[in-house]
Design an enzyme around this catalytic site. Structure first.
Site, PDB file in Angstrom:
ATOM      1  N   LYS A  36      -8.298   4.029  -0.412  1.00  0.00           N
ATOM      2  CA  LYS A  36      -7.287   3.898  -0.452  1.00  0.00           C
ATOM      3  C   LYS A  36      -6.551   5.336  -1.174  1.00  0.00           C
ATOM      4  O   LYS A  36      -7.802   6.001  -1.666  1.00  0.00           O
ATOM      5  CB  LYS A  36      -7.769   3.278  -2.576  1.00  0.00           C
ATOM      6  CG  LYS A  36      -6.391   3.299  -3.104  1.00  0.00           C
ATOM      7  CD  LYS A  36      -6.440   2.815  -4.487  1.00  0.00           C
ATOM      8  CE  LYS A  36      -5.255   3.335  -5.244  1.00  0.00           C
ATOM      9  NZ  LYS A  36      -4.819   2.799  -6.408  1.00  0.00           N
TER      10      LYS A  36
ATOM     11  N   LYS B 246      -6.094   0.564   1.948  1.00  0.00           N
ATOM     12  CA  LYS B 246      -4.618   0.716   0.433  1.00  0.00           C
ATOM     13  C   LYS B 246      -4.392   2.056   1.271  1.00  0.00           C
ATOM     14  O   LYS B 246      -4.797   2.473   0.785  1.00  0.00           O
ATOM     15  CB  LYS B 246      -4.824   0.383  -0.633  1.00  0.00           C
ATOM     16  CG  LYS B 246      -3.470   0.409  -1.268  1.00  0.00           C
ATOM     17  CD  LYS B 246      -4.423  -0.049  -2.498  1.00  0.00           C
ATOM     18  CE  LYS B 246      -3.111   0.533  -3.699  1.00  0.00           C
ATOM     19  NZ  LYS B 246      -3.732  -0.278  -4.903  1.00  0.00           N
TER      20      LYS B 246
HETATM   21  C1  PBG Z   1      -4.527   1.218  -9.929  1.00  0.00           C
HETATM   22  C2  PBG Z   1      -3.508   0.702  -8.667  1.00  0.00           C
HETATM   23  C3  PBG Z   1      -2.686   1.359  -7.642  1.00  0.00           C
HETATM   24  C4  PBG Z   1      -2.467   0.551  -6.695  1.00  0.00           C
HETATM   25  C5  PBG Z   1      -3.086  -0.638  -7.034  1.00  0.00           C
HETATM   26  N1  PBG Z   1      -3.942   0.000  -7.924  1.00  0.00           N
HETATM   27  C6  PBG Z   1      -1.784   2.650  -8.312  1.00  0.00           C
HETATM   28  C7  PBG Z   1      -1.943   4.004  -8.374  1.00  0.00           C
HETATM   29  O1  PBG Z   1      -2.885   4.512  -7.122  1.00  0.00           O
HETATM   30  O2  PBG Z   1      -1.328   4.470  -8.460  1.00  0.00           O
HETATM   31  C8  PBG Z   1      -0.785   0.005  -6.016  1.00  0.00           C
HETATM   32  C9  PBG Z   1       0.149  -0.850  -5.091  1.00  0.00           C
HETATM   33  C10 PBG Z   1       0.869  -0.723  -5.017  1.00  0.00           C
HETATM   34  O3  PBG Z   1       1.527  -0.171  -4.615  1.00  0.00           O
HETATM   35  O4  PBG Z   1       1.546  -1.792  -4.738  1.00  0.00           O
HETATM   36  N2  PBG Z   1      -4.928   2.241  -9.524  1.00  0.00           N
END
Ligand code: PBG
Length: 323
Positions: A195, A248
């Protein structure tokens, strides 16, 4: 006269031929719909930063989940917005938490639908970080038991799949251990192993009220320039007990998805995040591109790169189109 070049165009002349020779195909079975459940919402309220999406009450969310299921979408991924936040994110792991309540409803009312739940603290903490904060720093090890507790409480409420998205080191191992010990050996861990610290989460943070109150997430999420590091993250999460991996964002990281697909023989998902959705929606609203075609092409690209399934805010629209 025979030409000395191949006629690629021959197979592109008829719709039927084009369909027969398409190498990668999309189906509703590949799609996962993200859903936001919120405390204090009567039924549903539109999310301005994610047009077409809503904050659902834990009861009303059944309606959209049923629709998704009837369109052939196998799974939903739940995020929660608690009524109150605190320093330790207790809303994430409380028995009466908003996602826990939604899970119990959905288990009863939409049998057959696969329930995935995000495991993270950022929506639940006053500081908006994904882990505990001590002395202005996000601390790794003290956060781990809370993530384990969150995963357990989601499993108890009926989640089939828990999806840690916090990016603390060692969390998959702790979650697996807790689930095994407490009798949830069948609960699947879908780890957001790779991520990235991405600008494309913007609309989500508005939707989930989870923007960090200070600093950013670069001390725990990955640097967008790193590909090899993603592979090491995946390897480690698999070693710790992850069953499936989520990458992601998706669109800007297709090379990483492709490489992960080539290296690891595990189910691989990709999350087309809120900013990827917003870009296409906004451009389509302005008439700058054909939203439906861009949606389909973006999903096809992610599948072609090697994702087995795609978490996407387009899930309902795409499933309707693909049927
Ligand atoms: C929580 C999380 C996030 C997203 C999914 N889980 C936000 C982040 O890490 O700030 C983002 C998903 C999206 O942008 O659709 N940690």
């Amino acid at each position: 006269m025979r030409q000395d070049f191949p006629r690629f165009r021959r197979l592109r002349q008829e719709e039927g031929l084009r369909r027969l020779v398409q190498e990668v195909r999309l189906s509703p079975s590949q799609l996962v719909l993200p859903l936001f459940v919120a405390e204090g919402v009567t039924k549903k309220e539109p999310i301005p930063s994610l047009p077409g999406h809503f904050h659902w009450s834990p009861e009303a969310v059944v309606e959209v989940a049923e629709e998704a299921y009837s369109l052939g979408i196998p799974a939903v991924l739940l995020f929660g917005l608690p009524a109150e936040k605190d320093e330790v994110g207790s809303g994430a792991y409380s028995h009466g938490g908003v996602v826990q309540r939604a899970l119990r409803e959905l288990r009863k009312k939409v049998p057959g639908l696969l329930l995935m739940a995000d495991v993270c603290l950022c929506q639940y903490t006053t500081h908006g970080h994904c882990g505990l904060v001590e002395g202005g720093k996000v601390v790794n090890d003290p956060t781990l038991p809370l993530l384990g507790q969150t995963a357990l409480s989601l499993a108890e409420a009926g989640a089939h799949v828990v999806a840690p998205s916090d990016m603390m080191d060692g969390r998959v191992g702790i979650i697996r251990e807790v689930l095994e010990q407490k009798g949830f050996a069948d609960v699947v861990i879908l780890s957001y192993a790779a991520k990235y610290a991405s600008a494309f989460y913007g609309p989500f943070r508005e939707a989930a009220h989870s923007a960090p109150a200070f600093g950013d997430r670069r001390t725990y999420q990955m640097d967008p320039g790193n590909r090899r590091e993603a592979l090491r993250e995946i390897e480690e999460d698999l070693r710790e007990g992850a069953d499936m991996i989520l990458m992601k964002p998706a669109g800007p990281y297709l090379d990483v998805i492709h490489e992960a697909r080539a290296r690891f023989d595990i189910p691989l998902g990709a999350y087309q995040v809120s900013g990827e959705y917003a870009m296409i929606r906004a451009a389509a609203e302005r008439g700058w591109l054909d939203g439906e075609k861009a949606m389909e092409e973006s999903l096809l690209g992610i599948a072609r790169a090697g994702a087995d399934f795609i978490v996407t805010y387009f899930a309902l629209e795409a499933a309707r189109k693909l049927r």
